[in-house]
Write a protein that holds these residues in place. Structure first.
Motif, PDB file in Angstrom:
ATOM      1  N   GLU A 123       0.831  -1.206   0.000  1.00 31.81           N
ATOM      2  CA  GLU A 123       0.000   0.000   0.000  1.00 31.81           C
ATOM      3  C   GLU A 123       0.863   1.254   0.000  1.00 31.81           C
ATOM      4  O   GLU A 123       0.512   2.261  -0.619  1.00 31.81           O
ATOM      5  CB  GLU A 123      -0.922   0.017   1.232  1.00 31.81           C
ATOM      6  N   THR A 124       1.991   1.188   0.710  1.00 30.47           N
ATOM      7  CA  THR A 124       2.824   2.365   0.936  1.00 30.47           C
ATOM      8  C   THR A 124       4.288   2.060   0.685  1.00 30.47           C
ATOM      9  O   THR A 124       4.692   0.896   0.632  1.00 30.47           O
ATOM     10  CB  THR A 124       2.680   2.858   2.390  1.00 30.47           C
ATOM     11  N   ASP A 188       0.413   3.856  -3.150  1.00 28.90           N
ATOM     12  CA  ASP A 188       0.381   5.297  -2.918  1.00 28.90           C
ATOM     13  C   ASP A 188       1.295   6.038  -3.884  1.00 28.90           C
ATOM     14  O   ASP A 188       0.940   7.129  -4.371  1.00 28.90           O
ATOM     15  CB  ASP A 188       0.712   5.640  -1.462  1.00 28.90           C
ATOM     16  N   GLU A 192       0.330   8.726  -6.752  1.00 28.63           N
ATOM     17  CA  GLU A 192       0.983  10.042  -6.723  1.00 28.63           C
ATOM     18  C   GLU A 192       1.570  10.411  -8.080  1.00 28.63           C
ATOM     19  O   GLU A 192       1.486  11.568  -8.513  1.00 28.63           O
ATOM     20  CB  GLU A 192       2.087  10.030  -5.664  1.00 28.63           C
TER      21      GLU A 192
END
Length: 298
Positions: A123-124, A188, A192
């Motif tokens: 996720e990150t 993410d 972005e």
């Protein structure tokens, strides 16, 4: 070097030869670098590589989680002194007897492979870097006591170097991994930079993809830089091989840049002529590291 150390390695020479054939077959860059270590240290690296390769193949090649569970059970038995009677374990037993290896790093590496069994996209960025520790930073910790008598001083740097190599792997293998249903780029960061899963599936080499790739590459390069600050504490007879392994891997990033980020249909390698140029840079760097070590002593 003690007589017992030499005698123990010679006694199990056939088992170490078995491990050497594995690294020679599967990783020519690592083999080219680590084969230049002093003999017993090189043999130790081969044994650790054989363990890591078995774990990796259980998931990526055989796609058999039961094999990974079996390897973990064998590691548990090994920890209790119940050595499985086969070449890799016999070789590892010798290595553990003569070097202060931390068995937790071996468990951590297996945990990283377990996470690939039921893979979910990170996720990150933090999740990606945590995963990179388990599958590769842990390997840095496995090798560290072989490469340095001062290893306790440079644990974090060894993690950084392993993680840098894993991010490099991910950036090189984006196409192969996507074909297997795995996207390691964090959700993410894809959002972005405006890169979609469909972009990866359709092999779209957009400017947005190049910017995302460069973000991750620069993170990797920062980790290489941090990791390599440990070099003065690496044993002098290990510095050249470790630098070679690190520089060869880091150079993959530059090769990909020069090929316009084509990571979907092409697997990039560092060719021999380029490696020879890298060796020249390593010779200069070794002189610099020696001076740094002298200044630390004084």
């Amino acid at each position: 070097m003690t007589d017992k150390l030499v005698a123990d390695f010679l006694r199990y020479q056939a088992d170490f030869d078995y491990c050497e054939r594995i690294i020679e077959h599967h990783s020519k860059s690592f083999y080219a670098a680590f084969s230049k270590l002093p003999e017993q240290k090189a043999m130790s690296v081969y044994a650790i590589y054989a363990f890591c390769r078995r774990a990796d193949d259980a998931i990526d090649v055989e796609k058999n989680p039961e094999k990974l569970a079996e390897l973990k059970a064998q590691l548990g038995a090994f920890q209790k002194g119940e050595r499985p009677d086969e070449p890799m374990w016999r070789a590892l037993a010798v290595v553990f007897e003569h070097y202060p290896l931390d068995i937790q790093a071996f468990y951590d590496m297996l945990e990283g492979q377990r996470r690939d069994v039921n893979f979910t996209q990170p996720e990150t960025q933090q999740e990606l870097e945590e995963y990179s520790y388990y599958v590769a930073g842990s390997v840095g910790l496995m090798l560290l006591p072989i490469l340095s008598k001062d290893w306790v001083k440079i644990v974090e740097e060894a993690k950084e170097l392993g993680e840098a190599m894993q991010i490099t792997n991910i950036l090189r293998d984006i196409g192969e991994d996507e074909a297997e249903g795995r996207i390691y780029l964090p959700k993410d960061k894809m959002a972005e930079y405006g890169v979609t899963q469909e972009d990866l599936k359709e092999h779209r080499q957009t400017q947005a993809f190049a910017r995302l790739w460069e973000y991750e590459a620069k993170r990797a390069e920062e980790s290489y830089q941090k990791g390599l600050t440990m070099m003065p504490w690496i044993d002098e007879d290990c510095r050249g091989p470790l630098l070679a392994a690190s520089y060869f891997y880091r150079e993959i990033l530059q090769v990909i840049r020069e090929n316009d980020y084509q990571v979907f249909t092409q697997r990039h390698v560092v060719k021999q002529a380029r490696k020879l140029r890298i060796f020249q840079a390593i010779r200069k760097e070794l002189q610099k590291i020696s001076r740094q070590k002298e200044s630390i002593k004084s």
